[in-house]
Design an enzyme around this catalytic site. Structure first.
Site, PDB file in Angstrom:
ATOM      1  N   CYS A 180       0.809   6.508   0.784  1.00  0.00           N
ATOM      2  CA  CYS A 180       1.490   6.091   2.019  1.00  0.00           C
ATOM      3  C   CYS A 180       0.596   5.161   2.836  1.00  0.00           C
ATOM      4  O   CYS A 180      -0.627   5.108   2.648  1.00  0.00           O
ATOM      5  CB  CYS A 180       1.808   7.318   2.873  1.00  0.00           C
ATOM      6  SG  CYS A 180       3.003   8.449   2.168  1.00  0.00           S
ATOM      7  N   GLU A 204      -0.230   5.500   5.963  1.00  0.00           N
ATOM      8  CA  GLU A 204      -1.154   6.230   6.826  1.00  0.00           C
ATOM      9  C   GLU A 204      -2.422   6.598   6.072  1.00  0.00           C
ATOM     10  O   GLU A 204      -3.533   6.486   6.596  1.00  0.00           O
ATOM     11  CB  GLU A 204      -0.496   7.508   7.355  1.00  0.00           C
ATOM     12  CG  GLU A 204       0.711   7.269   8.228  1.00  0.00           C
ATOM     13  CD  GLU A 204       2.017   7.196   7.446  1.00  0.00           C
ATOM     14  OE1 GLU A 204       2.004   6.735   6.286  1.00  0.00           O
ATOM     15  OE2 GLU A 204       3.046   7.588   8.007  1.00  0.00           O
TER      16      GLU A 204
HETATM   17  N1  THU Z   1       5.805   6.346   3.175  1.00  0.00           N
HETATM   18  C1  THU Z   1       4.764   5.994   3.959  1.00  0.00           C
HETATM   19  O1  THU Z   1       4.024   5.045   3.678  1.00  0.00           O
HETATM   20  N2  THU Z   1       4.548   6.712   5.082  1.00  0.00           N
HETATM   21  C2  THU Z   1       5.342   7.720   5.516  1.00  0.00           C
HETATM   22  O2  THU Z   1       5.066   8.288   6.561  1.00  0.00           O
HETATM   23  C3  THU Z   1       6.494   8.137   4.743  1.00  0.00           C
HETATM   24  C4  THU Z   1       6.692   7.446   3.448  1.00  0.00           C
HETATM   25  C5  THU Z   1       6.058   5.555   1.965  1.00  0.00           C
HETATM   26  C6  THU Z   1       5.824   6.267   0.675  1.00  0.00           C
HETATM   27  C7  THU Z   1       6.710   5.472  -0.254  1.00  0.00           C
HETATM   28  O3  THU Z   1       6.007   4.306  -0.681  1.00  0.00           O
HETATM   29  C8  THU Z   1       7.860   5.036   0.615  1.00  0.00           C
HETATM   30  O4  THU Z   1       7.397   5.140   1.963  1.00  0.00           O
HETATM   31  C9  THU Z   1       9.130   5.853   0.457  1.00  0.00           C
HETATM   32  O5  THU Z   1       8.889   7.191   0.600  1.00  0.00           O
END
Ligand code: THU
Length: 157
Positions: free
Chosen positions: A72, A74
């Site tokens: 993700c 974060e």
């Molecule tokens: N994702 C994030 O980068 N941060 C979040 O807080 C929730 C989800 C990303 C993971 C994945 O690449 C995409 O969003 C869909 O879940």
């Protein structure tokens, strides 16, 4: 039997009400959604972390054909901050997203459980609260700390 309730304070701002520093973090988080590598979900997330030394470290979600190998926004930001500036305390993190329809979601995107846990580690290291700023289309949520997003967190073993 006894019980207790856990509630979390969320301040709701319009973008124009944000402090200049929070607006800068939101701008960067929004800009970094462009750096997402998300060919599988097509969901873009950007994150910007303000450190105690004034540096801002950003991240974006990075996916992988072996889905769990991606990460993700974060965590990409918080691990980059930890690697580039070891021991420097986090002050705040802003998170922004762009949905699969190419639009900024009305409701701010909140970090997943794994990112909450990862961020909590750095809040604990900082020894004080790290503000969490969640940017939606017209409203921005400001939470006082990571632990407010992860009540009853595992901390000792
Ligand atoms: N994702 C994030 O980068 N941060 C979040 O807080 C929730 C989800 C990303 C993971 C994945 O690449 C995409 O969003 C869909 O879940």
């Amino acid at each position: 039997m006894k019980n207790f309730t856990i509630s979390i304070p969320v301040e709701v701002f319009s973008y124009s009400e944000l402090s200049p520093q929070h607006a800068q973090l939101v701008d960067l988080a929004r800009r970094y959604t462009d750096n997402a590598y998300s060919p599988y979900s097509k969901f873009r997330v950007g994150a910007a972390i303000l450190l105690d030394n004034g540096q801002i470290v950003c991240g974006a979600n990075q996916e992988n054909v072996a889905y769990p190998s991606g990460t993700c926004a974060e965590r990409s930001a918080c691990f980059a901050a930890g690697a580039q500036f070891p021991g420097v305390a986090f002050r705040a993190i802003a998170i922004a997203s762009v949905g699969t329809d190419g639009l900024v979601p009305q409701d701010p995107t909140a970090p997943c459980g794994a990112c909450r846990q990862a961020l909590l580690e750095y809040e604990t290291l900082a020894g004080r609260d790290v503000q969490v700023i969640l940017a939606g289309r017209d409203k921005v949520y400001v939470l006082p700390s990571v632990k407010s997003l992860l009540p009853l967190a595992f901390s000792e073993f």
